[in-house]
Design a protein around this motif. Structure first.
Motif, PDB file in Angstrom:
ATOM      1  N   LYS A 164       0.822  -1.217   0.000  1.00 48.04           N
ATOM      2  CA  LYS A 164       0.000   0.000   0.000  1.00 48.04           C
ATOM      3  C   LYS A 164       0.860   1.274   0.000  1.00 48.04           C
ATOM      4  CE  LYS A 164      -3.685  -2.212   2.697  1.00 48.04           C
ATOM      5  NZ  LYS A 164      -4.350  -2.227   4.024  1.00 48.04           N
TER       6      LYS A 164
ATOM      7  N   ALA B  65       3.816   4.328  -3.946  1.00 53.18           N
ATOM      8  CA  ALA B  65       2.994   5.321  -4.642  1.00 53.18           C
ATOM      9  C   ALA B  65       3.899   6.399  -5.220  1.00 53.18           C
ATOM     10  CB  ALA B  65       1.982   5.945  -3.674  1.00 53.18           C
TER      11      ALA B  65
ATOM     12  N   GLN C  38       0.661   2.657  -9.366  1.00 52.53           N
ATOM     13  CA  GLN C  38      -0.406   3.329 -10.100  1.00 52.53           C
ATOM     14  C   GLN C  38      -0.386   4.835  -9.833  1.00 52.53           C
ATOM     15  OE1 GLN C  38      -2.741   1.165 -12.100  1.00 52.53           O
ATOM     16  NE2 GLN C  38      -0.804   0.119 -11.689  1.00 52.53           N
ATOM     17  N   GLU C  39      -0.954   5.603 -10.758  1.00 55.83           N
ATOM     18  CA  GLU C  39      -1.033   7.059 -10.566  1.00 55.83           C
ATOM     19  C   GLU C  39      -1.824   7.387  -9.311  1.00 55.83           C
ATOM     20  OE1 GLU C  39       0.611  10.196 -11.375  1.00 55.83           O
ATOM     21  OE2 GLU C  39       0.544   9.082 -13.268  1.00 55.83           O
ATOM     22  N   LYS C  40      -2.903   6.616  -9.081  1.00 57.09           N
ATOM     23  CA  LYS C  40      -3.715   6.774  -7.877  1.00 57.09           C
ATOM     24  C   LYS C  40      -4.095   5.392  -7.353  1.00 57.09           C
ATOM     25  CE  LYS C  40      -5.744  11.244  -9.167  1.00 57.09           C
ATOM     26  NZ  LYS C  40      -7.016  11.986  -9.436  1.00 57.09           N
ATOM     27  N   GLY C  41      -4.234   5.285  -6.055  1.00 61.28           N
ATOM     28  CA  GLY C  41      -4.658   4.020  -5.465  1.00 61.28           C
ATOM     29  C   GLY C  41      -3.507   3.050  -5.245  1.00 61.28           C
ATOM     30  N   GLU C  42      -3.862   1.850  -4.806  1.00 61.72           N
ATOM     31  CA  GLU C  42      -2.854   0.829  -4.498  1.00 61.72           C
ATOM     32  C   GLU C  42      -2.220   0.282  -5.771  1.00 61.72           C
ATOM     33  OE1 GLU C  42      -4.079  -2.269  -1.852  1.00 61.72           O
ATOM     34  OE2 GLU C  42      -5.207  -0.908  -0.550  1.00 61.72           O
TER      35      GLU C  42
ATOM     36  N   PHE D 232      -0.979  -2.297  -8.640  1.00 62.76           N
ATOM     37  CA  PHE D 232      -1.605  -3.469  -9.257  1.00 62.76           C
ATOM     38  C   PHE D 232      -0.680  -4.662  -9.081  1.00 62.76           C
ATOM     39  CE2 PHE D 232      -2.154  -6.340 -12.897  1.00 62.76           C
ATOM     40  CZ  PHE D 232      -3.483  -6.679 -12.719  1.00 62.76           C
TER      41      PHE D 232
END
Length: 429
Positions: free
Chosen positions: A305, A308, A405-409, A411
């Motif tokens: 998580k 980022a 990812q650009e946003k979020g968790e 992949f």
């Protein structure tokens, strides 16, 4: 090659990105790797230099790439040199790239035979001011062998001492660390092959099986799915062997009640995957083994998580260390005094988790990436925490490959590969 052809659009884009970062009026040169001798007439299997592969797609020895975006002769702004092929070579060694095939692979229109390199280079040297040389500056690099690239650089600088010199590696470190979708798809394909291998061995494992028998099952599955084989030297470590971080002998018998730590993965089209799993030889974890296993899995999930855009490598590992410390306290492996009195340069958790949590993935297992720069979207990382307990006779490591990812968790490219303890037990039984 076993793999299906890669879309040349990838290599065209890669060259354009590299050229845009070059100094004005400069020429960059990239060489293939050597075929390395063993002894007598034996050689190692050929492995292409990842940089020329990244920029051209050419997976063949004795190939050279020139990039000269400001060349006044437009036809010479991209040049590929390949070894001249003929019927004799085709019979004895197999088909080599023709000029037409080299163009189809790379998208480079100007292709010469290697014998013309010095003549063409002399002409280009009269136009350019700077040579870009390709040195290995990866943070893990420890190379004692003089490479073909090294020999060429030595010759080039002696032949043309009046030219300025620049380095290709910093440009490549940045470009290669951020993956194109074509590259992500190739890494995903390697991960899918790895999944097939892992699922194949779960019902095969039982008390009395040998580590090398498991290795053979994996290799069979990888090769039959168009992989050259293992992405790196496989680790199949049963019992206390798991507490040797780079155990590669794979020559012990697996005993009832022990765990087996796997660090095994397939490559595909020179792109790597990297998997770690730990499974019970007898098909069922003990309560203690499962408690440690679940602790490692929780750390892996929390660490994932954290990956980022904008995150700094050093700060990420500090945060993962804090999560691991909490889990080790819960397992009774550390107490509060251990943490209060720890050396900040070697925190208490390092007694049981002494390696890094993540590294870049791609054409190399430990791929290019500048660790002092912030993370970016489409970087591919491993996430691989572990807990190693020699006194209890086992070690556990869990590892997946993920795309920021650009946003979020991120992949998870290995999201279909079993990891939960109960799922592992179900599949083994």
């Amino acid at each position: 090659m076993k793999y299906q052809p890669i879309n040349s659009a990838l290599f065209i884009k890669n060259r354009k990105n590299f050229a845009s970062a070059m100094k004005p009026n400069s020429l960059a040169i990239f060489n293939s790797n050597d075929i390395y001798p063993i002894s007598a007439d034996s050689t190692m299997p050929f492995e292409q230099h990842r940089d020329i592969l990244y920029l051209s797609g050419v997976d063949q020895e004795e190939s050279v790439l020139f990039l000269f975006p400001d060349c006044p002769n437009e036809a010479y702004r991209e040049i590929l040199f390949v070894r001249e092929t003929n019927e004799h070579i085709a019979i004895w060694e197999g088909e080599k790239l023709t000029k037409e095939a080299a163009f189809k692979t790379s998208g480079i229109k100007t292709v010469f035979w290697l014998q013309d390199l010095e003549k063409v280079l002399f002409e280009l040297s009269t136009y350019c001011d700077t040579f870009y040389i390709n040195t290995n500056e990866h943070y893990r690099a420890n190379v004692e062998t003089e490479t073909r690239e090294d020999r060429f650089t030595k010759w080039l600088l002696a032949k043309y001492p009046a030219h300025s010199v620049a380095k290709s590696n910093p440009i490549l470190q940045r470009l290669r660390s951020v993956k194109d979708q074509i590259e992500i798809d190739l890494i995903q394909h390697a991960c899918n092959i790895t999944e097939k291998g892992f699922r194949r061995i779960l019902p095969f494992i039982k008390p009395g099986v040998w580590e090398y028998e498991i290795e053979a099952e994996l290799l069979h599955e990888f090769v039959r799915n168009r992989s050259k084989g293992f992405a790196y030297t496989p680790i199949i470590a049963s019992g206390n062997n798991a507490n040797v971080l780079h155990y590669i002998e794979n020559n012990q018998q697996c005993k009832a009640g022990d765990l087996i730590l796997f660090d095994i993965a397939a490559e595909y089209a020179n792109y790597k995957s990297d998997l770690s799993r730990t499974v019970p030889v007898s098909g069922k974890f003990t309560d203690r083994q499962k408690a440690v296993y679940n602790a490692v899995n929780r750390v892996k999930k929390e660490a994932t998580k954290m990956l980022a855009p904008g995150v700094l490598w050093k700060e990420y590992h500090v945060e993962v260390g804090n999560v691991m410390t909490s889990e080790l306290l819960g397992l009774g492996l550390l107490d509060k005094a251990d943490v209060q009195n720890e050396d900040k340069n070697w925190p208490a958790y390092k007694k049981y988790f002494m390696h890094g949590t993540s590294h870049h993935m791609g054409l190399d297992t430990h791929d290019y990436g500048l660790l002092h720069e912030p993370m970016k979207a489409n970087m591919v990382f491993t996430v691989e925490p572990g807990i190693y307990i020699p006194d209890e006779g086992f070690g556990i490591r869990l590892e997946d490959d993920v795309v920021v990812q650009e946003k979020g968790e991120p992949f998870n490219l290995m999201g279909n590969i079993p990891i939960e303890a109960e799922e592992i037990e179900d599949l083994m039984n």
